[in-house]
Motif scaffolding. Structure first.
Motif, PDB file in Angstrom:
ATOM      1  N   TYR A  35       0.846  -1.185   0.000  1.00 25.83           N
ATOM      2  CA  TYR A  35       0.000   0.000   0.000  1.00 25.83           C
ATOM      3  C   TYR A  35       0.886   1.240   0.000  1.00 25.83           C
ATOM      4  O   TYR A  35       1.969   1.252   0.577  1.00 25.83           O
ATOM      5  CB  TYR A  35      -0.865   0.078   1.268  1.00 25.83           C
ATOM      6  N   LYS A  36       0.359   2.316  -0.580  1.00 29.05           N
ATOM      7  CA  LYS A  36       0.995   3.629  -0.499  1.00 29.05           C
ATOM      8  C   LYS A  36       0.091   4.526   0.341  1.00 29.05           C
ATOM      9  O   LYS A  36      -1.122   4.604   0.093  1.00 29.05           O
ATOM     10  CB  LYS A  36       1.167   4.225  -1.896  1.00 29.05           C
ATOM     11  N   GLN A  37       0.695   5.187   1.325  1.00 29.15           N
ATOM     12  CA  GLN A  37      -0.067   6.116   2.171  1.00 29.15           C
ATOM     13  C   GLN A  37       0.591   7.491   2.096  1.00 29.15           C
ATOM     14  O   GLN A  37       1.649   7.710   2.666  1.00 29.15           O
ATOM     15  CB  GLN A  37      -0.134   5.624   3.613  1.00 29.15           C
ATOM     16  N   SER A  38      -0.066   8.400   1.369  1.00 28.19           N
ATOM     17  CA  SER A  38       0.436   9.769   1.247  1.00 28.19           C
ATOM     18  C   SER A  38      -0.331  10.662   2.202  1.00 28.19           C
ATOM     19  O   SER A  38      -1.474  10.378   2.565  1.00 28.19           O
ATOM     20  CB  SER A  38       0.234  10.284  -0.180  1.00 28.19           C
ATOM     21  N   LYS A  41      -4.205  11.805   1.798  1.00 22.75           N
ATOM     22  CA  LYS A  41      -4.808  10.995   0.735  1.00 22.75           C
ATOM     23  C   LYS A  41      -5.222   9.638   1.296  1.00 22.75           C
ATOM     24  O   LYS A  41      -4.642   9.172   2.270  1.00 22.75           O
ATOM     25  CB  LYS A  41      -3.812  10.780  -0.413  1.00 22.75           C
ATOM     26  N   LEU A  43      -5.624   5.555   1.667  1.00 16.80           N
ATOM     27  CA  LEU A  43      -4.721   4.424   1.501  1.00 16.80           C
ATOM     28  C   LEU A  43      -4.888   3.859   0.087  1.00 16.80           C
ATOM     29  O   LEU A  43      -6.005   3.591  -0.348  1.00 16.80           O
ATOM     30  CB  LEU A  43      -5.102   3.367   2.530  1.00 16.80           C
ATOM     31  N   GLU A  44      -3.782   3.694  -0.641  1.00 15.47           N
ATOM     32  CA  GLU A  44      -3.849   3.198  -2.013  1.00 15.47           C
ATOM     33  C   GLU A  44      -3.268   1.796  -2.095  1.00 15.47           C
ATOM     34  O   GLU A  44      -2.094   1.596  -1.784  1.00 15.47           O
ATOM     35  CB  GLU A  44      -3.037   4.095  -2.951  1.00 15.47           C
ATOM     36  N   TYR A  89       5.154   3.625   2.753  1.00 15.08           N
ATOM     37  CA  TYR A  89       4.807   2.409   2.031  1.00 15.08           C
ATOM     38  C   TYR A  89       4.593   1.295   3.046  1.00 15.08           C
ATOM     39  O   TYR A  89       5.494   0.948   3.812  1.00 15.08           O
ATOM     40  CB  TYR A  89       5.895   2.054   1.011  1.00 15.08           C
TER      41      TYR A  89
ATOM     42  N   GLN B  38      -4.265   3.319  13.499  1.00 15.10           N
ATOM     43  CA  GLN B  38      -2.875   3.585  13.130  1.00 15.10           C
ATOM     44  C   GLN B  38      -2.324   4.675  14.052  1.00 15.10           C
ATOM     45  O   GLN B  38      -2.747   5.827  13.969  1.00 15.10           O
ATOM     46  CB  GLN B  38      -2.763   4.028  11.675  1.00 15.10           C
ATOM     47  N   GLU B  88      -5.128   7.619  14.023  1.00  9.61           N
ATOM     48  CA  GLU B  88      -5.955   7.597  12.817  1.00  9.61           C
ATOM     49  C   GLU B  88      -6.732   6.288  12.829  1.00  9.61           C
ATOM     50  O   GLU B  88      -6.165   5.223  13.113  1.00  9.61           O
ATOM     51  CB  GLU B  88      -5.054   7.662  11.576  1.00  9.61           C
ATOM     52  N   ASP B 104     -11.272   6.630   4.071  1.00  7.42           N
ATOM     53  CA  ASP B 104     -10.228   7.646   4.028  1.00  7.42           C
ATOM     54  C   ASP B 104      -9.584   7.918   5.382  1.00  7.42           C
ATOM     55  O   ASP B 104      -8.586   8.627   5.453  1.00  7.42           O
ATOM     56  CB  ASP B 104     -10.792   8.955   3.482  1.00  7.42           C
TER      57      ASP B 104
END
Lengths: 116, 112
Positions: A35-38, A41, A43-44, A89, B38, B88, B104
């Motif tokens: 996963y990518k966490q920006s 934004k 979680l992708e 990441y 988190q 979170e 989100d």
């Protein structure tokens, strides 16, 4: 060591560098995820592996290349990244059975990547 | 297709006050539901999950959630929060035991 571990925890790289992120799970799971966490934004989900086969690739640029040599290890190879790739990441694992993916995922602490 | 909406992006609350973090999902079939937490500089960890059976689910750290099928909701509650609950929180749904979709996130800030 137990759970899901990720190394390195922090990584700073230039746009022309090549580096790899490593994930290892000690839970006997058969599925692994990147996963990518920006910041600011959602979680992708980037990649999913089941029994070492990639089952999902969510339109991720080719500068990210995953590798799953066995059910316990997952790598993310990085090359010619862009500053917008800076993010946390996260690796995760879960147990799947047949077509069921409904079990909870266990996450590693993440690698904080900064691309200069 | 499944989707998850966390209705509040930020929830500030005073210590020892009750809190509710809201989660709605969109699905017309059987679902599994999860709440993850988190903490800063860490990965996500499971708080609780609903797979079937009793609609009131109890999790770790005194949290609980109630599955409401008619309202397609899975709100997370705690009767008295601590400073250490600042984190979170993510709601996730798995439709027909498929891969999970995450919301989100909601930032819970507990103030002294």
């Amino acid at each position: 060591e137990t759970g899901v571990t990720q190394t390195p925890r922090h990584l700073v790289m230039g746009m022309t560098n090549k580096k790899s992120l490593k994930c290892e799970q000690h839970l006997g799971h058969n599925a692994m995820y990147w996963y990518k966490q920006s910041a600011k934004k959602p979680l992708e989900l980037m990649f999913v592996y089941s029994l070492e086969e990639r089952v999902e690739n969510n339109s991720v640029p080719s500068r990210f290349s995953p590798e799953c040599p066995n059910s316990s290890h997952l790598f993310l190879h990085l090359h010619t990244l862009q500053p917008e790739d800076s993010a946390l990441y996260l690796c995760a694992s879960s147990r799947t059975s047949g077509r069921s993916w409904g079990n909870e995922q266990f996450f590693g602490p993440g690698t904080r990547l900064t691309v200069l | 297709a499944q989707s998850v909406t966390q209705l509040d992006s930020q929830v500030p609350v005073f210590e020892e006050a009750p809190v509710e973090l809201r989660c709605n999902y969109s699905s017309s079939v059987s679902v599994y539901l999860f709440w993850y937490v988190q903490y800063p500089n860490q990965g996500l960890q499971l708080l609780l999950k609903y797979l079937s059976g009793s609609t009131l689910v109890k999790g770790i750290n005194g949290f609980e959630a109630e599955f409401n099928k008619s309202q397609t909701s899975f709100h997370l509650r705690k009767p008295s929060v601590h400073i250490s609950d600042t984190a979170e929180y993510f709601c996730a749904v798995s439709e027909n035991a498929g891969k999970s979709t995450f919301g989100d996130g909601t930032t819970l800030t507990v103030k002294p």
